[in-house]
Design a protein around this motif. Structure first.
Motif, PDB file in Angstrom:
ATOM      1  N   PRO A 121       0.785  -1.245   0.000  1.00 27.58           N
ATOM      2  CA  PRO A 121       0.000   0.000   0.000  1.00 27.58           C
ATOM      3  C   PRO A 121       0.810   1.285   0.000  1.00 27.58           C
ATOM      4  N   HIS A 122       2.091   1.211   0.363  1.00 29.11           N
ATOM      5  CA  HIS A 122       2.858   2.441   0.520  1.00 29.11           C
ATOM      6  C   HIS A 122       3.942   2.591  -0.543  1.00 29.11           C
ATOM      7  N   LEU A 123       3.767   1.879  -1.659  1.00 32.34           N
ATOM      8  CA  LEU A 123       4.681   1.997  -2.784  1.00 32.34           C
ATOM      9  C   LEU A 123       3.926   2.470  -4.023  1.00 32.34           C
ATOM     10  N   GLU A 124       4.592   3.273  -4.831  1.00 31.30           N
ATOM     11  CA  GLU A 124       4.051   3.731  -6.112  1.00 31.30           C
ATOM     12  C   GLU A 124       5.011   3.302  -7.216  1.00 31.30           C
ATOM     13  N   ILE A 125       4.572   2.411  -8.078  1.00 35.92           N
ATOM     14  CA  ILE A 125       5.423   1.956  -9.178  1.00 35.92           C
ATOM     15  C   ILE A 125       5.559   3.079 -10.196  1.00 35.92           C
ATOM     16  N   ARG A 126       6.792   3.476 -10.439  1.00 29.32           N
ATOM     17  CA  ARG A 126       7.035   4.602 -11.336  1.00 29.32           C
ATOM     18  C   ARG A 126       7.821   4.193 -12.574  1.00 29.32           C
ATOM     19  N   GLY A 127       8.680   3.186 -12.454  1.00 32.48           N
ATOM     20  CA  GLY A 127       9.491   2.843 -13.611  1.00 32.48           C
ATOM     21  C   GLY A 127      10.189   1.515 -13.469  1.00 32.48           C
ATOM     22  N   ILE A 128      11.156   1.310 -14.349  1.00 34.65           N
ATOM     23  CA  ILE A 128      11.988   0.108 -14.358  1.00 34.65           C
ATOM     24  C   ILE A 128      13.415   0.565 -14.646  1.00 34.65           C
ATOM     25  N   ALA A 129      14.394  -0.111 -14.050  1.00 31.66           N
ATOM     26  CA  ALA A 129      15.790   0.321 -14.163  1.00 31.66           C
ATOM     27  C   ALA A 129      16.693  -0.849 -14.518  1.00 31.66           C
ATOM     28  N   CYS A 130      17.819  -0.512 -15.119  1.00 31.42           N
ATOM     29  CA  CYS A 130      18.808  -1.510 -15.523  1.00 31.42           C
ATOM     30  C   CYS A 130      20.157  -0.810 -15.653  1.00 31.42           C
ATOM     31  N   HIS A 131      21.222  -1.451 -15.189  1.00 29.33           N
ATOM     32  CA  HIS A 131      22.580  -0.928 -15.377  1.00 29.33           C
ATOM     33  C   HIS A 131      23.509  -2.128 -15.414  1.00 29.33           C
ATOM     34  N   ILE A 132      24.189  -2.335 -16.545  1.00 26.72           N
ATOM     35  CA  ILE A 132      24.934  -3.587 -16.719  1.00 26.72           C
ATOM     36  C   ILE A 132      26.419  -3.469 -16.409  1.00 26.72           C
ATOM     37  N   GLY A 133      26.934  -2.249 -16.225  1.00 25.52           N
ATOM     38  CA  GLY A 133      28.354  -2.143 -15.908  1.00 25.52           C
ATOM     39  C   GLY A 133      28.934  -0.814 -16.355  1.00 25.52           C
ATOM     40  N   SER A 134      30.236  -0.702 -16.183  1.00 24.97           N
ATOM     41  CA  SER A 134      30.931   0.556 -16.427  1.00 24.97           C
ATOM     42  C   SER A 134      32.075   0.338 -17.417  1.00 24.97           C
ATOM     43  N   GLN A 135      32.558   1.455 -17.979  1.00 23.45           N
ATOM     44  CA  GLN A 135      33.624   1.449 -18.981  1.00 23.45           C
ATOM     45  C   GLN A 135      33.252   0.542 -20.161  1.00 23.45           C
ATOM     46  N   LEU A 136      32.026   0.752 -20.668  1.00 26.39           N
ATOM     47  CA  LEU A 136      31.523  -0.009 -21.809  1.00 26.39           C
ATOM     48  C   LEU A 136      31.962   0.675 -23.094  1.00 26.39           C
ATOM     49  N   ILE A 137      32.630  -0.062 -23.971  1.00 28.14           N
ATOM     50  CA  ILE A 137      33.114   0.468 -25.237  1.00 28.14           C
ATOM     51  C   ILE A 137      32.208   0.025 -26.385  1.00 28.14           C
ATOM     52  N   ASP A 138      31.840  -1.239 -26.405  1.00 29.23           N
ATOM     53  CA  ASP A 138      30.942  -1.789 -27.419  1.00 29.23           C
ATOM     54  C   ASP A 138      29.502  -1.410 -27.056  1.00 29.23           C
ATOM     55  N   PRO A 139      28.758  -0.731 -27.932  1.00 28.85           N
ATOM     56  CA  PRO A 139      27.389  -0.329 -27.591  1.00 28.85           C
ATOM     57  C   PRO A 139      26.377  -1.461 -27.622  1.00 28.85           C
ATOM     58  N   GLN A 140      26.750  -2.605 -28.176  1.00 28.85           N
ATOM     59  CA  GLN A 140      25.760  -3.664 -28.371  1.00 28.85           C
ATOM     60  C   GLN A 140      25.217  -4.252 -27.067  1.00 28.85           C
ATOM     61  N   PRO A 141      26.055  -4.526 -26.042  1.00 28.33           N
ATOM     62  CA  PRO A 141      25.474  -5.056 -24.804  1.00 28.33           C
ATOM     63  C   PRO A 141      24.429  -4.137 -24.191  1.00 28.33           C
ATOM     64  N   ALA A 142      24.667  -2.836 -24.190  1.00 32.68           N
ATOM     65  CA  ALA A 142      23.679  -1.908 -23.641  1.00 32.68           C
ATOM     66  C   ALA A 142      22.402  -1.931 -24.473  1.00 32.68           C
ATOM     67  N   ALA A 143      22.540  -2.045 -25.792  1.00 34.64           N
ATOM     68  CA  ALA A 143      21.361  -2.124 -26.649  1.00 34.64           C
ATOM     69  C   ALA A 143      20.592  -3.423 -26.402  1.00 34.64           C
ATOM     70  N   ASP A 144      21.324  -4.524 -26.236  1.00 29.37           N
ATOM     71  CA  ASP A 144      20.661  -5.804 -25.958  1.00 29.37           C
ATOM     72  C   ASP A 144      19.906  -5.752 -24.630  1.00 29.37           C
ATOM     73  N   ALA A 145      20.532  -5.141 -23.624  1.00 30.21           N
ATOM     74  CA  ALA A 145      19.867  -4.999 -22.328  1.00 30.21           C
ATOM     75  C   ALA A 145      18.609  -4.154 -22.464  1.00 30.21           C
ATOM     76  N   ALA A 146      18.692  -3.065 -23.233  1.00 29.68           N
ATOM     77  CA  ALA A 146      17.516  -2.214 -23.443  1.00 29.68           C
ATOM     78  C   ALA A 146      16.393  -3.006 -24.090  1.00 29.68           C
TER      79      ALA A 146
END
Length: 413
Positions: free
Chosen positions: A187-212
Motif C-alpha cells: 500500500p505504501h509503494l508507487e510503481i514509477r518505472g523500471i531500471a537496468c545498469h549492466i556495468g561501467s567502462q563499456l566500449i561496445d554499444p551492443q550489450p547496452a542495446a541488448d539490455a535495453a
C-alpha cells in the motif's frame, strides 16, 4: 583537456606549473569546458525524445562539479544518503534524484522520502518490504522502480560488471514480474518505472542495446497486466579513452540503444558518470626521487595509491605525461610509484620519460573515480582540487591537514 605547446602544458588557459606553484601537489585539476561539453553531448544526442540525464555522483562528488551539472538541469543518480546530502548542498533538485544501491538503510530511506526524491531503484525483495514499512510510518508512498538484471555480458572488467546473474546488484530478470506484482500489492509503494545498469567502462554499444531490448520486452509484458511505467532507466556505463580504446561519440554509442526505444513515450533516464567527468580531470604530481636499479628504474612521485586507486585496484592504465621541469634528462623507462608502504602502490608501469627530480607529471583521465575513491591510508592528507575556466583557476577543495585527520580521534582513557 590538456595542451602542450612550446614546452608548457595548459588546462584551458592556465599553465599547470602555475597551478602547482599556487596550490601544491598532488592536486586534481578539472576543466569546466570539458565538463560542459561532455554533458551537452548527451543532451544533443537525446534532443529528439523525452529524457533526463542523471549524473552518477559516485564518479566524482565534488560540490562544485555537482553545482555545475545542476545548473545544466541535470538529475542525479545517488547510492547513499551522503550523496543525497551533497546534491542538496550543491543546489541539485531532489525531485530529479534516483537512489540506487543494494544496501539502503532505513534512515537513508527516511531522508530520501523527506527530501522528495524522484525514485528509489529497488534491488531486492527485502528492500521492497523495508521501503513499504518506512513509507507507511511516514504516511507517504515511496516511488519505486525495480533494477532488473538482464544477464547481458558487458565485456568489461569483472569488478565493474553489474548486470549478470552472479552480480550482487538488482533482481533476477525472471523474478521481476512477480516482484512487480508484489510491489503493486503493497500500500505504501508507487510503481514509477523500471531500471537496468549492466556495468561501467563499456566500449561496445551492443550489450547496452541488448539490455535495453530485454527491458522493453519486460515493460510490455507488465503493461499487459496493467502495470504502467512513466520512465525507463537504462543506467550509464559508457566508456572513455584511457589509452587506445576505440571509443565512439555519445550519439553513436547511444544510437543502437535508442533504436530499441523507437516510438516509446516513457521518459528515458540515463546515468552517465565516467563519460561526463573522466577525461575532464587530471592528477598533477611532482617527482620526488629517482631510483635507478639493476632491473627497474623508479620515479617516486608525491601522489600515491591513496590519491588514485584505480591502477592498484583494477590494474588500470592512465597516460602519464611530463608537463614541466628539466629539459636535459634523457629518456628512460620508469615505474611511476608513490611513497605508500605497499608494493601495489603504483600509478604506471614501464613508462618512457625524460625525468629529473622536481619535474611535474600529469596523470590523465583521472576525473572519474580519482578523488572520489581517495583515502587517508598512511595518514596522508587528501589532495587539493582545482577547477579551471578559461584563464581562471579556482580552488574547489583545499588540501587536508594532518591536524584535521587527527581531530576526530578520541584520546586514550
Amino acid at each position: 583537456m590538456i595542451e602542450i605547446a612550446n614546452g608548457s602544458a595548459h588546462v584551458e588557459g592556465v599553465p599547470l606549473a602555475e597551478i602547482a606553484a599556487r596550490h601544491g601537489t598532488p592536486c586534481y585539476v578539472y576543466s569546466r569546458a570539458a565538463l560542459e561539453n561532455a554533458f551537452n553531448a548527451y543532451r544533443e544526442a537525446l534532443a529528439d525524445r523525452p529524457a533526463r540525464i542523471c549524473y552518477a555522483v559516485k564518479a566524482n562528488s565534488n560540490l562544485s562539479i555537482l553545482k555545475l551539472f545542476a545548473s545544466l538541469s541535470a538529475g542525479f543518480d545517488i547510492v547513499s544518503g551522503g550523496e543525497l546530502a551533497r546534491v542538496i548542498a550543491a543546489g541539485g533538485d531532489p525531485g530529479k534524484v534516483v537512489f540506487s544501491g543494494v544496501g539502503k538503510t532505513r534512515a537513508e530511506m527516511q531522508e530520501a522520502l523527506a527530501a522528495g526524491i524522484y525514485c528509489f531503484n529497488v534491488e531486492s525483495a527485502s528492500e521492497l518490504e523495508h521501503l513499504n514499512a518506512v513509507a507507511g510510518a511516514a504516511g507517504e508512498r515511496a516511488p519505486i522502480a525495480l533494477r532488473v538484471n538482464p544477464d547481458v555480458d558487458p565485456k568489461t572488467h569483472p569488478y565493474i560488471s553489474t548486470g549478470l546473474k552472479s552480480a550482487k546488484f538488482g533482481v533476477a530478470f525472471d523474478t521481476a514480474i512477480d516482484l512487480y506484482r508484489r510491489a503493486r500489492a503493497l500500500p505504501h509503494l508507487e510503481i514509477r518505472g523500471i531500471a537496468c545498469h549492466i556495468g561501467s567502462q563499456l566500449i561496445d554499444p551492443q550489450p547496452a542495446a541488448d539490455a535495453a531490448g530485454k527491458v522493453v520486452e519486460l515493460v510490455d509484458l507488465l503493461t499487459a497486466e496493467g502495470i504502467v511505467f512513466s520512465h525507463i532507466d537504462l543506467g550509464g556505463g559508457m566508456g572513455i579513452r584511457y589509452r587506445d580504446e576505440p571509443v565512439l561519440s555519445v550519439a553513436d554509442y547511444l544510437s543502437p540503444m535508442l533504436g530499441r526505444l523507437a516510438d516509446r513515450k516513457e521518459l528515458l533516464l540515463l546515468e552517465p558518470g565516467r563519460s561526463l567527468v573522466g577525461n575532464a580531470g587530471l592528477l598533477l604530481t611532482r617527482v620526488e626521487i629517482l631510483k635507478h636499479g639493476a632491473e627497474k628504474n623508479f620515479a617516486v612521485v608525491d601522489a600515491a595509491m591513496n590519491d588514485l586507486a584505480r591502477p592498484a585496484l583494477y590494474d588500470a592504465y592512465h597516460e602519464i605525461v611530463k608537463v614541466g621541469g628539466s629539459e636535459t634528462a634523457h629518456r628512460q623507462r620508469y615505474e611511476i610509484v608513490g611513497p605508500v608502504c605497499e608494493s601495489g602502490d603504483f600509478l604506471g608501469h614501464d613508462r618512457e620519460l625524460a625525468l629529473a627530480e622536481g619535474d611535474l607529471l600529469a596523470i590523465l583521465s583521472a576525473g572519474a573515480y580519482g578523488m572520489a575513491m581517495s583515502s587517508n591510508y598512511n595518514t596522508r592528507p587528501r589532495a587539493a582540487e582545482v577547477m579551471v575556466a578559461g584563464t581562471e583557476m579556482r580552488l574547489i577543495r583545499r588540501r587536508e591537514t594532518i591536524a584535521e585527520l587527527l581531530a576526530n580521534e578520541l584520546p586514550l582513557l
